[in-house]
Enzyme design. Sequence first.
Site: not given
Length: 415
Positions: A310, A274, A272, A342-343
Amino acid sequence: MLNNSIHYIQNELYCDDVPVQSIADELGTPVYIYSLKRVLDNLAHIRAAFGELNPHIHYSAKANASLAVLHTIINAGAGIDAVSSGEIYKALRVGTKPEDIVFAGVGKTRDELRYALEQNVGWFNVENVLELQHINDLVAELKRQPTRVALRLNPDIIAPTHKHIATGHKAAKFGLSIETVKNVLANRSQYPNVRIEGIHIHIGSQLHDTEATRQAVMVALDCIKPYSDIRTFNIGGGMAVRYSPDEAIPRWEDFGAAITPLLKDYQVILEPGRSIIADAGMLVISLLYSKVQGGEPIYITDGSMAELIRPALYEAHHEIVPVIQASAGSPQKAYHIVGPVCESADALGHNIQLPEIEPGALLAVLTAGAYSMAMASNYNQRPRPPEVVVAEDGQSWRLARRRETWEDLTATEII
Ligand code: LLP
Protein backbone atom coordinates in the site's frame (compact mmCIF):
# COMPACT_ATOMS: atom_id res chain seq x y z
CA MET A 1 -3.65 2.82 14.70
CA LEU A 2 -3.84 1.66 18.28
CA ASN A 3 -7.26 0.63 19.59
CA ASN A 4 -8.87 -1.55 22.26
CA SER A 5 -7.30 -4.69 20.83
CA ILE A 6 -3.97 -3.47 19.43
CA HIS A 7 -2.61 -1.69 22.47
CA TYR A 8 0.23 -1.20 24.90
CA ILE A 9 0.27 -2.71 28.35
CA GLN A 10 3.14 -1.32 30.40
CA ASN A 11 5.20 -0.26 27.39
CA GLU A 12 4.78 -3.52 25.52
CA LEU A 13 2.55 -3.99 22.46
CA TYR A 14 -0.22 -6.58 22.81
CA CYS A 15 -2.81 -8.04 20.52
CA ASP A 16 -5.67 -8.29 23.02
CA ASP A 17 -4.12 -10.27 25.93
CA VAL A 18 -1.21 -11.69 23.94
CA PRO A 19 2.25 -10.02 23.91
CA VAL A 20 3.29 -9.45 20.28
CA GLN A 21 6.91 -10.23 21.14
CA SER A 22 5.94 -13.76 22.28
CA ILE A 23 4.42 -14.57 18.86
CA ALA A 24 7.43 -13.19 16.99
CA ASP A 25 9.81 -15.12 19.27
CA GLU A 26 8.12 -18.34 18.26
CA LEU A 27 7.42 -17.73 14.56
CA GLY A 28 10.01 -15.16 13.54
CA THR A 29 9.29 -12.10 11.39
CA PRO A 30 7.73 -10.81 9.22
CA VAL A 31 4.41 -12.05 10.62
CA TYR A 32 0.84 -10.81 10.29
CA ILE A 33 -1.25 -10.85 13.47
CA TYR A 34 -5.05 -10.37 13.54
CA SER A 35 -7.38 -9.82 16.48
CA LEU A 36 -10.57 -11.78 15.86
CA LYS A 37 -12.13 -9.89 18.75
CA ARG A 38 -11.58 -6.62 16.92
CA VAL A 39 -13.04 -8.12 13.72
CA LEU A 40 -16.23 -9.00 15.59
CA ASP A 41 -16.32 -5.61 17.32
CA ASN A 42 -16.08 -3.88 13.93
CA LEU A 43 -18.85 -6.05 12.50
CA ALA A 44 -21.11 -5.23 15.45
CA HIS A 45 -20.23 -1.55 15.14
CA ILE A 46 -21.24 -1.50 11.45
CA ARG A 47 -24.51 -3.29 12.21
CA ALA A 48 -25.29 -0.71 14.89
CA ALA A 49 -24.35 2.22 12.61
CA PHE A 50 -26.94 1.14 10.02
CA GLY A 51 -29.31 -0.29 12.65
CA GLU A 52 -32.66 0.89 11.40
CA LEU A 53 -32.00 -0.44 7.90
CA ASN A 54 -31.07 -3.87 9.26
CA PRO A 55 -28.62 -4.40 6.37
CA HIS A 56 -27.34 -7.71 5.08
CA ILE A 57 -23.57 -7.52 5.49
CA HIS A 58 -21.48 -9.22 2.85
CA TYR A 59 -17.83 -9.00 3.91
CA SER A 60 -15.66 -8.08 0.94
CA ALA A 61 -13.25 -11.01 0.86
CA LYS A 62 -10.72 -9.17 -1.30
CA ALA A 63 -9.58 -7.20 1.77
CA ASN A 64 -8.37 -10.35 3.53
CA ALA A 65 -9.41 -13.78 2.32
CA SER A 66 -7.66 -15.86 4.97
CA LEU A 67 -9.85 -18.82 5.88
CA ALA A 68 -9.65 -18.12 9.60
CA VAL A 69 -10.85 -14.55 9.07
CA LEU A 70 -13.63 -15.60 6.67
CA HIS A 71 -14.74 -18.33 9.07
CA THR A 72 -15.02 -15.93 12.00
CA ILE A 73 -17.05 -13.45 9.97
CA ILE A 74 -19.38 -16.11 8.54
CA ASN A 75 -19.99 -17.56 11.99
CA ALA A 76 -21.05 -14.09 13.12
CA GLY A 77 -23.86 -14.18 10.56
CA ALA A 78 -22.42 -12.17 7.66
CA GLY A 79 -22.28 -13.21 4.01
CA ILE A 80 -19.48 -12.72 1.48
CA ASP A 81 -18.85 -10.33 -1.41
CA ALA A 82 -16.68 -12.32 -3.85
CA VAL A 83 -14.97 -11.02 -7.00
CA SER A 84 -13.64 -14.25 -8.44
CA SER A 85 -14.40 -17.94 -8.46
CA GLY A 86 -11.40 -18.33 -6.15
CA GLU A 87 -13.09 -16.14 -3.55
CA ILE A 88 -16.36 -18.04 -3.99
CA TYR A 89 -14.45 -21.30 -3.49
CA LYS A 90 -12.84 -20.02 -0.28
CA ALA A 91 -16.16 -18.66 1.00
CA LEU A 92 -17.78 -22.08 0.46
CA ARG A 93 -14.80 -23.80 2.13
CA VAL A 94 -15.56 -21.99 5.40
CA GLY A 95 -19.24 -22.88 5.23
CA THR A 96 -20.81 -19.77 3.73
CA LYS A 97 -24.28 -20.60 2.47
CA PRO A 98 -24.27 -20.04 -1.32
CA GLU A 99 -27.29 -17.75 -1.07
CA ASP A 100 -25.23 -15.51 1.23
CA ILE A 101 -22.64 -14.84 -1.48
CA VAL A 102 -22.79 -11.92 -3.91
CA PHE A 103 -20.61 -12.32 -7.00
CA ALA A 104 -19.25 -8.98 -8.18
CA GLY A 105 -16.48 -7.99 -10.59
CA VAL A 106 -15.89 -6.14 -13.81
CA GLY A 107 -14.58 -9.09 -15.82
CA LYS A 108 -16.20 -12.36 -14.81
CA THR A 109 -15.34 -15.14 -17.24
CA ARG A 110 -18.00 -17.52 -18.57
CA ASP A 111 -16.36 -20.32 -16.58
CA GLU A 112 -16.61 -18.26 -13.40
CA LEU A 113 -20.26 -17.45 -14.11
CA ARG A 114 -20.98 -21.13 -14.73
CA TYR A 115 -19.28 -22.14 -11.47
CA ALA A 116 -21.20 -19.49 -9.52
CA LEU A 117 -24.50 -20.66 -11.04
CA GLU A 118 -23.70 -24.30 -10.33
CA GLN A 119 -22.98 -23.33 -6.72
CA ASN A 120 -26.27 -21.36 -6.49
CA VAL A 121 -24.73 -18.06 -5.33
CA GLY A 122 -27.35 -15.59 -4.14
CA TRP A 123 -26.66 -12.54 -6.28
CA PHE A 124 -24.78 -11.57 -9.42
CA ASN A 125 -23.73 -7.91 -9.49
CA VAL A 126 -23.65 -7.34 -13.23
CA GLU A 127 -21.33 -4.79 -14.86
CA ASN A 128 -21.70 -5.52 -18.56
CA VAL A 129 -24.60 -6.15 -20.95
CA LEU A 130 -22.83 -9.16 -22.48
CA GLU A 131 -22.29 -10.53 -18.98
CA LEU A 132 -26.06 -10.32 -18.42
CA GLN A 133 -26.57 -12.21 -21.67
CA HIS A 134 -24.03 -14.87 -20.61
CA ILE A 135 -25.88 -15.37 -17.31
CA ASN A 136 -29.21 -15.57 -19.09
CA ASP A 137 -27.83 -18.18 -21.54
CA LEU A 138 -26.00 -20.21 -18.89
CA VAL A 139 -29.11 -20.45 -16.72
CA ALA A 140 -30.92 -22.02 -19.67
CA GLU A 141 -27.97 -24.29 -20.49
CA LEU A 142 -27.76 -25.50 -16.90
CA LYS A 143 -31.54 -25.82 -16.67
CA ARG A 144 -31.71 -23.62 -13.57
CA GLN A 145 -34.46 -21.44 -12.21
CA PRO A 146 -34.09 -17.73 -13.12
CA THR A 147 -31.27 -16.24 -11.06
CA ARG A 148 -31.15 -13.00 -9.09
CA VAL A 149 -29.21 -10.05 -10.46
CA ALA A 150 -28.31 -6.55 -9.30
CA LEU A 151 -27.14 -4.07 -11.91
CA ARG A 152 -23.98 -2.23 -10.88
CA LEU A 153 -24.53 1.40 -11.74
CA ASN A 154 -21.66 3.75 -12.46
CA PRO A 155 -23.33 6.91 -11.09
CA ASP A 156 -20.68 9.29 -12.44
CA ILE A 157 -19.78 10.63 -9.02
CA ILE A 158 -16.20 11.48 -8.11
CA ALA A 159 -15.38 9.74 -4.84
CA PRO A 160 -13.35 11.66 -2.28
CA THR A 161 -10.39 9.26 -2.08
CA HIS A 162 -7.10 8.28 -3.75
CA LYS A 163 -7.40 8.10 -7.54
CA HIS A 164 -6.40 4.43 -7.61
CA ILE A 165 -9.33 3.41 -5.42
CA ALA A 166 -12.06 5.68 -6.84
CA THR A 167 -14.54 3.73 -8.98
CA GLY A 168 -17.67 5.85 -9.50
CA HIS A 169 -16.65 8.49 -12.07
CA LYS A 170 -17.86 7.90 -15.59
CA ALA A 171 -14.46 7.11 -17.11
CA ALA A 172 -13.82 4.34 -14.55
CA LYS A 173 -13.95 0.79 -15.88
CA PHE A 174 -16.56 -0.14 -13.28
CA GLY A 175 -20.31 -0.49 -13.58
CA LEU A 176 -22.91 0.31 -16.23
CA SER A 177 -23.55 3.89 -17.28
CA ILE A 178 -26.82 5.52 -16.23
CA GLU A 179 -28.07 5.27 -19.80
CA THR A 180 -27.18 1.57 -20.05
CA VAL A 181 -28.94 0.75 -16.77
CA LYS A 182 -32.06 2.53 -17.97
CA ASN A 183 -31.92 0.69 -21.31
CA VAL A 184 -31.40 -2.72 -19.74
CA LEU A 185 -34.30 -2.15 -17.36
CA ALA A 186 -36.57 -0.98 -20.16
CA ASN A 187 -35.68 -4.12 -22.15
CA ARG A 188 -35.42 -6.64 -19.38
CA SER A 189 -37.92 -9.01 -21.01
CA GLN A 190 -34.98 -9.93 -23.28
CA TYR A 191 -33.47 -11.74 -20.30
CA PRO A 192 -36.17 -14.15 -19.16
CA ASN A 193 -33.73 -16.25 -17.10
CA VAL A 194 -32.61 -13.45 -14.81
CA ARG A 195 -34.59 -11.59 -12.19
CA ILE A 196 -33.26 -8.04 -12.00
CA GLU A 197 -34.25 -7.30 -8.43
CA GLY A 198 -31.37 -5.16 -7.18
CA ILE A 199 -29.24 -2.13 -7.88
CA HIS A 200 -25.59 -1.94 -6.83
CA ILE A 201 -23.15 0.95 -6.44
CA HIS A 202 -19.61 1.17 -5.08
CA ILE A 203 -18.03 4.55 -5.73
CA GLY A 204 -14.69 3.91 -4.06
CA SER A 205 -12.77 2.76 -1.04
CA GLN A 206 -11.56 4.75 2.01
CA LEU A 207 -14.24 7.40 1.32
CA HIS A 208 -13.56 10.70 3.02
CA ASP A 209 -17.12 12.04 3.01
CA THR A 210 -20.67 10.73 2.97
CA GLU A 211 -22.04 13.27 0.53
CA ALA A 212 -20.74 11.52 -2.61
CA THR A 213 -22.39 8.30 -1.44
CA ARG A 214 -25.67 10.12 -0.79
CA GLN A 215 -25.57 11.62 -4.28
CA ALA A 216 -24.79 8.25 -5.86
CA VAL A 217 -27.74 6.69 -4.02
CA MET A 218 -30.00 9.46 -5.36
CA VAL A 219 -28.84 8.82 -8.94
CA ALA A 220 -29.50 5.09 -8.54
CA LEU A 221 -32.92 5.65 -7.00
CA ASP A 222 -33.85 7.77 -9.97
CA CYS A 223 -32.94 4.90 -12.34
CA ILE A 224 -35.00 2.28 -10.50
CA LYS A 225 -37.99 4.45 -9.56
CA PRO A 226 -40.30 3.00 -12.25
CA TYR A 227 -39.58 -0.62 -11.21
CA SER A 228 -41.40 -1.59 -8.05
CA ASP A 229 -39.91 -5.12 -8.03
CA ILE A 230 -36.38 -3.76 -7.50
CA ARG A 231 -36.36 -3.87 -3.73
CA THR A 232 -32.68 -4.51 -2.90
CA PHE A 233 -30.13 -1.73 -2.78
CA ASN A 234 -26.46 -2.71 -2.46
CA ILE A 235 -24.35 0.32 -1.53
CA GLY A 236 -20.99 -1.50 -1.75
CA GLY A 237 -18.14 -0.93 0.70
CA GLY A 238 -15.81 2.00 1.12
CA MET A 239 -16.22 3.09 4.72
CA ALA A 240 -12.94 4.62 5.83
CA VAL A 241 -10.67 3.71 8.69
CA ARG A 242 -8.19 6.01 10.40
CA TYR A 243 -4.61 5.30 9.34
CA SER A 244 -3.13 8.20 11.32
CA PRO A 245 -4.37 10.08 14.38
CA ASP A 246 -5.01 13.31 12.45
CA GLU A 247 -6.90 11.71 9.51
CA ALA A 248 -10.41 13.20 9.39
CA ILE A 249 -12.91 10.56 8.31
CA PRO A 250 -16.69 10.29 8.65
CA ARG A 251 -17.93 8.00 11.39
CA TRP A 252 -19.71 4.85 10.22
CA GLU A 253 -22.81 6.24 11.93
CA ASP A 254 -22.56 9.21 9.56
CA PHE A 255 -22.81 6.86 6.57
CA GLY A 256 -25.80 5.20 8.21
CA ALA A 257 -27.46 8.55 8.87
CA ALA A 258 -26.77 9.79 5.32
CA ILE A 259 -28.52 6.91 3.59
CA THR A 260 -31.14 5.73 6.07
CA PRO A 261 -33.80 8.29 5.11
CA LEU A 262 -33.33 7.41 1.41
CA LEU A 263 -33.37 3.63 1.66
CA LYS A 264 -35.96 2.84 4.33
CA ASP A 265 -38.12 0.99 1.82
CA TYR A 266 -35.31 -1.22 0.53
CA GLN A 267 -33.43 -4.28 1.72
CA VAL A 268 -29.95 -2.81 2.01
CA ILE A 269 -26.75 -4.79 1.37
CA LEU A 270 -23.35 -3.53 2.53
CA GLU A 271 -20.00 -4.86 1.29
CA PRO A 272 -17.50 -3.65 3.90
CA GLY A 273 -13.95 -4.94 3.62
CA ARG A 274 -11.40 -2.55 5.12
CA SER A 275 -13.69 -1.34 7.90
CA ILE A 276 -13.98 -4.87 9.27
CA ILE A 277 -10.38 -6.08 9.11
CA ALA A 278 -7.90 -3.18 8.64
CA ASP A 279 -7.47 -2.06 12.24
CA ALA A 280 -7.69 -5.63 13.53
CA GLY A 281 -4.33 -6.45 11.95
CA MET A 282 -0.65 -5.60 12.09
CA LEU A 283 2.51 -6.64 10.28
CA VAL A 284 5.37 -7.28 12.69
CA ILE A 285 8.87 -6.80 11.31
CA SER A 286 12.43 -6.73 12.69
CA LEU A 287 15.15 -4.16 12.30
CA LEU A 288 18.08 -5.48 10.25
CA TYR A 289 20.29 -2.41 9.83
CA SER A 290 20.27 1.32 10.13
CA LYS A 291 22.07 3.84 7.97
CA VAL A 292 22.06 7.53 7.19
CA GLN A 293 21.81 8.44 3.50
CA GLY A 294 21.91 12.03 2.32
CA GLY A 295 21.58 13.10 5.93
CA GLU A 296 18.35 11.12 6.45
CA PRO A 297 18.13 8.22 8.92
CA ILE A 298 16.90 4.91 7.52
CA TYR A 299 15.79 1.73 9.25
CA ILE A 300 16.19 -1.31 6.98
CA THR A 301 13.79 -4.04 8.09
CA ASP A 302 12.87 -7.56 7.08
CA GLY A 303 9.41 -6.32 5.98
CA SER A 304 8.95 -4.97 2.46
CA MET A 305 6.55 -3.95 -0.29
CA ALA A 306 6.11 -7.66 -1.01
CA GLU A 307 4.25 -8.03 2.31
CA LEU A 308 2.54 -4.61 2.32
CA ILE A 309 2.39 -2.81 -1.02
CA ARG A 310 0.00 0.00 0.00
CA PRO A 311 2.70 2.62 0.78
CA ALA A 312 4.50 1.93 -2.53
CA LEU A 313 1.32 1.74 -4.62
CA TYR A 314 -0.84 4.51 -3.13
CA GLU A 315 1.66 6.46 -1.01
CA ALA A 316 -0.51 5.19 1.84
CA HIS A 317 0.49 5.99 5.39
CA HIS A 318 0.60 3.33 8.12
CA GLU A 319 1.64 4.05 11.68
CA ILE A 320 4.78 2.11 12.65
CA VAL A 321 5.51 1.65 16.35
CA PRO A 322 8.10 -0.19 18.45
CA VAL A 323 6.85 -3.41 20.01
CA ILE A 324 8.79 -2.57 23.18
CA GLN A 325 8.51 1.15 23.88
CA ALA A 326 11.63 3.15 24.75
CA SER A 327 11.73 4.72 28.17
CA ALA A 328 9.86 8.00 28.47
CA GLY A 329 11.83 10.97 27.20
CA SER A 330 14.11 8.96 24.87
CA PRO A 331 15.01 11.07 21.86
CA GLN A 332 13.11 10.30 18.63
CA LYS A 333 13.95 10.93 14.98
CA ALA A 334 11.99 10.79 11.72
CA TYR A 335 13.05 7.58 9.95
CA HIS A 336 12.43 6.10 6.53
CA ILE A 337 11.35 2.50 7.10
CA VAL A 338 12.44 0.42 4.12
CA GLY A 339 12.72 -3.22 3.15
CA PRO A 340 15.26 -5.47 1.41
CA VAL A 341 13.51 -5.46 -1.99
CA CYS A 342 15.46 -4.02 -4.91
CA GLU A 343 13.14 -1.09 -5.68
CA SER A 344 13.35 2.51 -4.55
CA ALA A 345 9.59 2.37 -3.94
CA ASP A 346 10.16 -0.38 -1.38
CA ALA A 347 9.29 1.48 1.81
CA LEU A 348 6.73 0.89 4.53
CA GLY A 349 6.81 4.45 5.77
CA HIS A 350 8.53 7.81 5.61
CA ASN A 351 9.20 10.33 8.37
CA ILE A 352 8.12 7.89 11.05
CA GLN A 353 9.01 9.19 14.51
CA LEU A 354 10.90 6.46 16.34
CA PRO A 355 13.54 6.13 19.02
CA GLU A 356 16.90 4.55 18.36
CA ILE A 357 16.51 0.77 18.37
CA GLU A 358 18.98 -2.10 17.96
CA PRO A 359 19.05 -4.68 15.15
CA GLY A 360 16.64 -7.47 16.05
CA ALA A 361 14.16 -5.13 17.74
CA LEU A 362 10.59 -5.45 16.56
CA LEU A 363 8.40 -2.85 14.88
CA ALA A 364 4.67 -3.18 14.22
CA VAL A 365 3.09 -1.71 11.09
CA LEU A 366 -0.44 -0.90 12.20
CA THR A 367 -3.83 -0.97 10.45
CA ALA A 368 -2.42 -3.69 8.21
CA GLY A 369 -5.24 -6.23 8.32
CA ALA A 370 -6.75 -5.19 4.99
CA TYR A 371 -5.16 -5.33 1.53
CA SER A 372 -1.83 -6.48 3.01
CA MET A 373 -1.48 -10.27 2.90
CA ALA A 374 -4.28 -10.17 0.32
CA MET A 375 -1.99 -8.18 -2.02
CA ALA A 376 1.30 -9.80 -0.97
CA SER A 377 3.58 -11.31 -3.59
CA ASN A 378 6.70 -13.44 -3.85
CA TYR A 379 8.63 -10.62 -5.50
CA ASN A 380 12.40 -11.14 -5.07
CA GLN A 381 11.42 -14.76 -4.26
CA ARG A 382 10.39 -13.88 -0.74
CA PRO A 383 8.31 -16.59 0.91
CA ARG A 384 5.09 -15.01 2.20
CA PRO A 385 4.83 -14.63 5.99
CA PRO A 386 2.65 -16.62 8.34
CA GLU A 387 -0.67 -15.31 9.62
CA VAL A 388 -1.63 -15.55 13.28
CA VAL A 389 -5.07 -15.06 14.79
CA VAL A 390 -5.66 -14.11 18.39
CA ALA A 391 -8.84 -15.87 19.52
CA GLU A 392 -12.18 -14.13 20.01
CA ASP A 393 -11.74 -14.20 23.80
CA GLY A 394 -8.42 -12.41 23.32
CA GLN A 395 -6.43 -14.89 25.37
CA SER A 396 -4.73 -17.32 23.03
CA TRP A 397 -3.21 -17.30 19.58
CA ARG A 398 -2.81 -19.82 16.81
CA LEU A 399 -1.26 -20.13 13.39
CA ALA A 400 -3.81 -19.49 10.64
CA ARG A 401 -1.35 -19.86 7.74
CA ARG A 402 2.20 -21.18 7.95
CA ARG A 403 5.17 -19.33 6.53
CA GLU A 404 5.87 -20.29 2.92
CA THR A 405 9.02 -22.31 2.26
CA TRP A 406 11.51 -22.41 -0.60
CA GLU A 407 9.69 -25.56 -1.75
CA ASP A 408 6.49 -23.52 -1.98
CA LEU A 409 8.34 -21.05 -4.22
CA THR A 410 9.04 -23.76 -6.79
CA ALA A 411 6.07 -26.08 -6.23
CA THR A 412 4.15 -25.04 -9.34
CA GLU A 413 7.12 -24.74 -11.68
CA ILE A 414 8.48 -27.04 -14.36
CA ILE A 415 12.12 -26.76 -15.45
N1 LLP B 1 -17.45 -3.73 -2.98
C1 LLP B 1 -16.83 -3.52 -4.15
C2 LLP B 1 -17.60 -3.65 -5.40
C3 LLP B 1 -15.47 -3.18 -4.19
O1 LLP B 1 -14.87 -2.95 -5.36
C4 LLP B 1 -14.74 -3.05 -2.97
C5 LLP B 1 -13.33 -2.71 -2.97
C6 LLP B 1 -15.43 -3.30 -1.76
C7 LLP B 1 -16.77 -3.61 -1.80
C8 LLP B 1 -14.76 -3.21 -0.42
O2 LLP B 1 -14.32 -1.91 -0.18
P1 LLP B 1 -13.75 -1.48 1.26
O3 LLP B 1 -14.90 -1.55 2.24
O4 LLP B 1 -12.66 -2.40 1.61
O5 LLP B 1 -13.28 -0.08 1.04
N2 LLP B 1 -6.32 -2.17 -2.42
C9 LLP B 1 -6.91 -0.89 -2.08
C10 LLP B 1 -8.41 -0.97 -1.95
C11 LLP B 1 -9.10 -1.54 -3.19
C12 LLP B 1 -10.59 -1.62 -3.02
C13 LLP B 1 -11.21 -2.37 -4.14
N3 LLP B 1 -12.62 -2.53 -4.03
C14 LLP B 1 -6.26 -0.36 -0.80
O6 LLP B 1 -5.38 -1.04 -0.26
O7 LLP B 1 -6.58 0.73 -0.34
